[in-house]
Motif scaffolding. Sequence first.
Motif, PDB file in Angstrom:
ATOM      1  N   LEU A 103       0.855  -1.185   0.000  1.00 22.50           N
ATOM      2  CA  LEU A 103       0.000   0.000   0.000  1.00 22.50           C
ATOM      3  C   LEU A 103       0.891   1.234   0.000  1.00 22.50           C
ATOM      4  O   LEU A 103       1.845   1.318   0.775  1.00 22.50           O
ATOM      5  CB  LEU A 103      -0.903   0.019   1.241  1.00 22.50           C
ATOM      6  CG  LEU A 103      -1.703   1.298   1.498  1.00 22.50           C
ATOM      7  CD1 LEU A 103      -2.711   1.535   0.378  1.00 22.50           C
ATOM      8  CD2 LEU A 103      -2.409   1.232   2.843  1.00 22.50           C
ATOM      9  N   LEU A 104       0.586   2.181  -0.875  1.00 23.91           N
ATOM     10  CA  LEU A 104       1.308   3.442  -0.934  1.00 23.91           C
ATOM     11  C   LEU A 104       0.374   4.549  -0.459  1.00 23.91           C
ATOM     12  O   LEU A 104      -0.664   4.796  -1.066  1.00 23.91           O
ATOM     13  CB  LEU A 104       1.803   3.723  -2.355  1.00 23.91           C
ATOM     14  CG  LEU A 104       2.824   2.729  -2.918  1.00 23.91           C
ATOM     15  CD1 LEU A 104       3.150   3.069  -4.369  1.00 23.91           C
ATOM     16  CD2 LEU A 104       4.099   2.712  -2.074  1.00 23.91           C
ATOM     17  N   VAL A 105       0.728   5.179   0.644  1.00 19.88           N
ATOM     18  CA  VAL A 105      -0.053   6.288   1.176  1.00 19.88           C
ATOM     19  C   VAL A 105       0.466   7.571   0.540  1.00 19.88           C
ATOM     20  O   VAL A 105       1.631   7.935   0.706  1.00 19.88           O
ATOM     21  CB  VAL A 105       0.070   6.374   2.714  1.00 19.88           C
ATOM     22  CG1 VAL A 105      -0.715   7.570   3.241  1.00 19.88           C
ATOM     23  CG2 VAL A 105      -0.420   5.074   3.357  1.00 19.88           C
ATOM     24  N   GLU A 106      -0.388   8.237  -0.220  1.00 25.67           N
ATOM     25  CA  GLU A 106       0.010   9.458  -0.912  1.00 25.67           C
ATOM     26  C   GLU A 106       0.129  10.603   0.094  1.00 25.67           C
ATOM     27  O   GLU A 106      -0.856  11.048   0.668  1.00 25.67           O
ATOM     28  CB  GLU A 106      -1.009   9.808  -1.998  1.00 25.67           C
ATOM     29  CG  GLU A 106      -1.166   8.751  -3.085  1.00 25.67           C
ATOM     30  CD  GLU A 106       0.065   8.624  -3.967  1.00 25.67           C
ATOM     31  OE1 GLU A 106       0.889   9.569  -3.983  1.00 25.67           O
ATOM     32  OE2 GLU A 106       0.222   7.585  -4.636  1.00 25.67           O
ATOM     33  N   THR A 107       1.350  11.058   0.295  1.00 27.26           N
ATOM     34  CA  THR A 107       1.591  12.108   1.282  1.00 27.26           C
ATOM     35  C   THR A 107       1.892  13.464   0.643  1.00 27.26           C
ATOM     36  O   THR A 107       1.715  14.499   1.279  1.00 27.26           O
ATOM     37  CB  THR A 107       2.756  11.720   2.200  1.00 27.26           C
ATOM     38  OG1 THR A 107       3.919  11.463   1.401  1.00 27.26           O
ATOM     39  CG2 THR A 107       2.417  10.462   2.994  1.00 27.26           C
ATOM     40  N   GLY A 108       2.360  13.467  -0.585  1.00 32.34           N
ATOM     41  CA  GLY A 108       2.675  14.711  -1.274  1.00 32.34           C
ATOM     42  C   GLY A 108       1.448  15.297  -1.944  1.00 32.34           C
ATOM     43  O   GLY A 108       1.390  15.443  -3.165  1.00 32.34           O
ATOM     44  N   VAL A 109       0.458  15.633  -1.137  1.00 35.17           N
ATOM     45  CA  VAL A 109      -0.831  16.134  -1.628  1.00 35.17           C
ATOM     46  C   VAL A 109      -1.018  17.570  -1.135  1.00 35.17           C
ATOM     47  O   VAL A 109      -0.734  17.880   0.030  1.00 35.17           O
ATOM     48  CB  VAL A 109      -1.987  15.246  -1.126  1.00 35.17           C
ATOM     49  CG1 VAL A 109      -3.335  15.787  -1.600  1.00 35.17           C
ATOM     50  CG2 VAL A 109      -1.789  13.806  -1.588  1.00 35.17           C
ATOM     51  N   PHE A 110      -1.498  18.437  -2.008  1.00 33.24           N
ATOM     52  CA  PHE A 110      -1.737  19.830  -1.648  1.00 33.24           C
ATOM     53  C   PHE A 110      -3.104  19.974  -0.999  1.00 33.24           C
ATOM     54  O   PHE A 110      -4.100  19.453  -1.499  1.00 33.24           O
ATOM     55  CB  PHE A 110      -1.676  20.718  -2.892  1.00 33.24           C
ATOM     56  CG  PHE A 110      -1.902  22.180  -2.601  1.00 33.24           C
ATOM     57  CD1 PHE A 110      -0.908  22.944  -2.019  1.00 33.24           C
ATOM     58  CD2 PHE A 110      -3.114  22.781  -2.900  1.00 33.24           C
ATOM     59  CE1 PHE A 110      -1.106  24.295  -1.737  1.00 33.24           C
ATOM     60  CE2 PHE A 110      -3.327  24.125  -2.625  1.00 33.24           C
ATOM     61  CZ  PHE A 110      -2.325  24.882  -2.046  1.00 33.24           C
ATOM     62  N   LEU A 135      -5.433  24.463   3.876  1.00 31.33           N
ATOM     63  CA  LEU A 135      -4.218  24.816   4.607  1.00 31.33           C
ATOM     64  C   LEU A 135      -3.254  25.625   3.748  1.00 31.33           C
ATOM     65  O   LEU A 135      -2.384  26.325   4.273  1.00 31.33           O
ATOM     66  CB  LEU A 135      -3.519  23.549   5.103  1.00 31.33           C
ATOM     67  CG  LEU A 135      -4.321  22.667   6.071  1.00 31.33           C
ATOM     68  CD1 LEU A 135      -3.545  21.401   6.384  1.00 31.33           C
ATOM     69  CD2 LEU A 135      -4.643  23.421   7.338  1.00 31.33           C
ATOM     70  N   GLY A 136      -3.389  25.490   2.422  1.00 32.34           N
ATOM     71  CA  GLY A 136      -2.485  26.189   1.525  1.00 32.34           C
ATOM     72  C   GLY A 136      -1.099  25.599   1.474  1.00 32.34           C
ATOM     73  O   GLY A 136      -0.142  26.258   1.070  1.00 32.34           O
ATOM     74  N   ARG A 137      -0.964  24.329   1.871  1.00 31.09           N
ATOM     75  CA  ARG A 137       0.345  23.681   1.931  1.00 31.09           C
ATOM     76  C   ARG A 137       0.210  22.204   1.571  1.00 31.09           C
ATOM     77  O   ARG A 137      -0.866  21.619   1.678  1.00 31.09           O
ATOM     78  CB  ARG A 137       0.954  23.785   3.335  1.00 31.09           C
ATOM     79  CG  ARG A 137       1.068  25.188   3.879  1.00 31.09           C
ATOM     80  CD  ARG A 137       1.644  25.200   5.279  1.00 31.09           C
ATOM     81  NE  ARG A 137       3.071  24.959   5.264  1.00 31.09           N
ATOM     82  CZ  ARG A 137       3.794  24.687   6.345  1.00 31.09           C
ATOM     83  NH1 ARG A 137       3.205  24.578   7.524  1.00 31.09           N
ATOM     84  NH2 ARG A 137       5.089  24.497   6.277  1.00 31.09           N
ATOM     85  N   LEU A 169      14.397  20.483   3.996  1.00 33.25           N
ATOM     86  CA  LEU A 169      13.597  21.372   3.167  1.00 33.25           C
ATOM     87  C   LEU A 169      12.128  20.973   3.238  1.00 33.25           C
ATOM     88  O   LEU A 169      11.805  19.783   3.311  1.00 33.25           O
ATOM     89  CB  LEU A 169      14.066  21.297   1.712  1.00 33.25           C
ATOM     90  CG  LEU A 169      15.453  21.863   1.409  1.00 33.25           C
ATOM     91  CD1 LEU A 169      15.833  21.545  -0.033  1.00 33.25           C
ATOM     92  CD2 LEU A 169      15.502  23.349   1.652  1.00 33.25           C
ATOM     93  N   GLU A 170      11.248  21.944   3.193  1.00 31.59           N
ATOM     94  CA  GLU A 170       9.802  21.689   3.194  1.00 31.59           C
ATOM     95  C   GLU A 170       9.353  21.466   1.755  1.00 31.59           C
ATOM     96  O   GLU A 170       8.851  22.361   1.083  1.00 31.59           O
ATOM     97  CB  GLU A 170       9.067  22.845   3.869  1.00 31.59           C
ATOM     98  CG  GLU A 170       9.418  22.958   5.345  1.00 31.59           C
ATOM     99  CD  GLU A 170       8.837  24.179   6.018  1.00 31.59           C
ATOM    100  OE1 GLU A 170       7.891  24.787   5.453  1.00 31.59           O
ATOM    101  OE2 GLU A 170       9.320  24.543   7.103  1.00 31.59           O
ATOM    102  N   ILE A 171       9.552  20.235   1.300  1.00 28.91           N
ATOM    103  CA  ILE A 171       9.382  19.915  -0.121  1.00 28.91           C
ATOM    104  C   ILE A 171       7.913  19.859  -0.539  1.00 28.91           C
ATOM    105  O   ILE A 171       7.028  19.639   0.277  1.00 28.91           O
ATOM    106  CB  ILE A 171      10.063  18.575  -0.471  1.00 28.91           C
ATOM    107  CG1 ILE A 171       9.445  17.429   0.331  1.00 28.91           C
ATOM    108  CG2 ILE A 171      11.553  18.646  -0.238  1.00 28.91           C
ATOM    109  CD1 ILE A 171       9.943  16.065  -0.098  1.00 28.91           C
ATOM    110  N   ARG A 172       7.708  20.061  -1.842  1.00 28.68           N
ATOM    111  CA  ARG A 172       6.397  19.934  -2.457  1.00 28.68           C
ATOM    112  C   ARG A 172       6.456  18.845  -3.516  1.00 28.68           C
ATOM    113  O   ARG A 172       7.518  18.399  -3.910  1.00 28.68           O
ATOM    114  CB  ARG A 172       5.978  21.254  -3.097  1.00 28.68           C
ATOM    115  CG  ARG A 172       5.885  22.412  -2.123  1.00 28.68           C
ATOM    116  CD  ARG A 172       5.522  23.698  -2.835  1.00 28.68           C
ATOM    117  NE  ARG A 172       5.323  24.799  -1.896  1.00 28.68           N
ATOM    118  CZ  ARG A 172       4.945  26.012  -2.262  1.00 28.68           C
ATOM    119  NH1 ARG A 172       4.728  26.284  -3.539  1.00 28.68           N
ATOM    120  NH2 ARG A 172       4.780  26.953  -1.354  1.00 28.68           N
TER     121      ARG A 172
END
Length: 254
Positions: free
Chosen positions: A186-193, A197-199, A220-223
Amino acid sequence: ERLQTTASALHTAAHPDDEDSYFIARLARGDNARVAYLSLNRGEGGQNIIGTELFDALGVIRTEELLQARRLDGGEQYFTRVADYGFSKTRGEAAAKWNERIVLGDMVRIIRMFRPLVIYSRFSGTPADGHGQHQLAGYLTPLAYEAAADPSQFPELAKDGLRPWRAKKLYRGVGFRPDPKMPATLLVETGVFDPVLGRYYTEIANEGRSQHKSQEMGVLEIRGPQQSGLIRLDAAGVKETSIFDGIDTSVAGL
């Protein structure tokens, strides 16, 4: 939003800074779930890049770093009673120094207190985890998952009103160095906007991770796209899109 879901997860590992910050931020901020991180110790045996404090004083600092990380990523924080005695190579050494039964009892207590629907172990309980304390954390989590649901295990907890609790699912992470022979199920998608929250959840997670200043964990606070890979332990081969698949997390589901 949090009032509309009963979703919950308990994440386990050995030390402060072992946690999967992306996972915690995604579930707490994105799925509005109750999420907690259980660190077996407070990191007293670690290094300190920001000062001269070591041992108990460092444990105080690292405890505060974890609490600040949780304020940012939205999780809760728990510990067992054992202390970090420094690096070890084997699970057996950690079990002997800590008394395995005491650690297991503390983990069962926390599971019965927090009552998570899902438990996620960062480590596998094998030499692949490296540090002996990592190995013991990974080894004990499945045992605690089972013991927490067994009324014959640690019956003294009933005196504190802590009844047996059966979590619905058990996972472990793919580790710091994923094994191609044991891919994530299972891959939990964490890089979601998050537009409210605007982040990105990864930005929030890394702001929290950067609080581990004594361990020089500033990042770094990556996107952009990121994932947490999990392996289902209690039901092999099940196809899932979320750790809460098949669990009624609605209020009516209570």
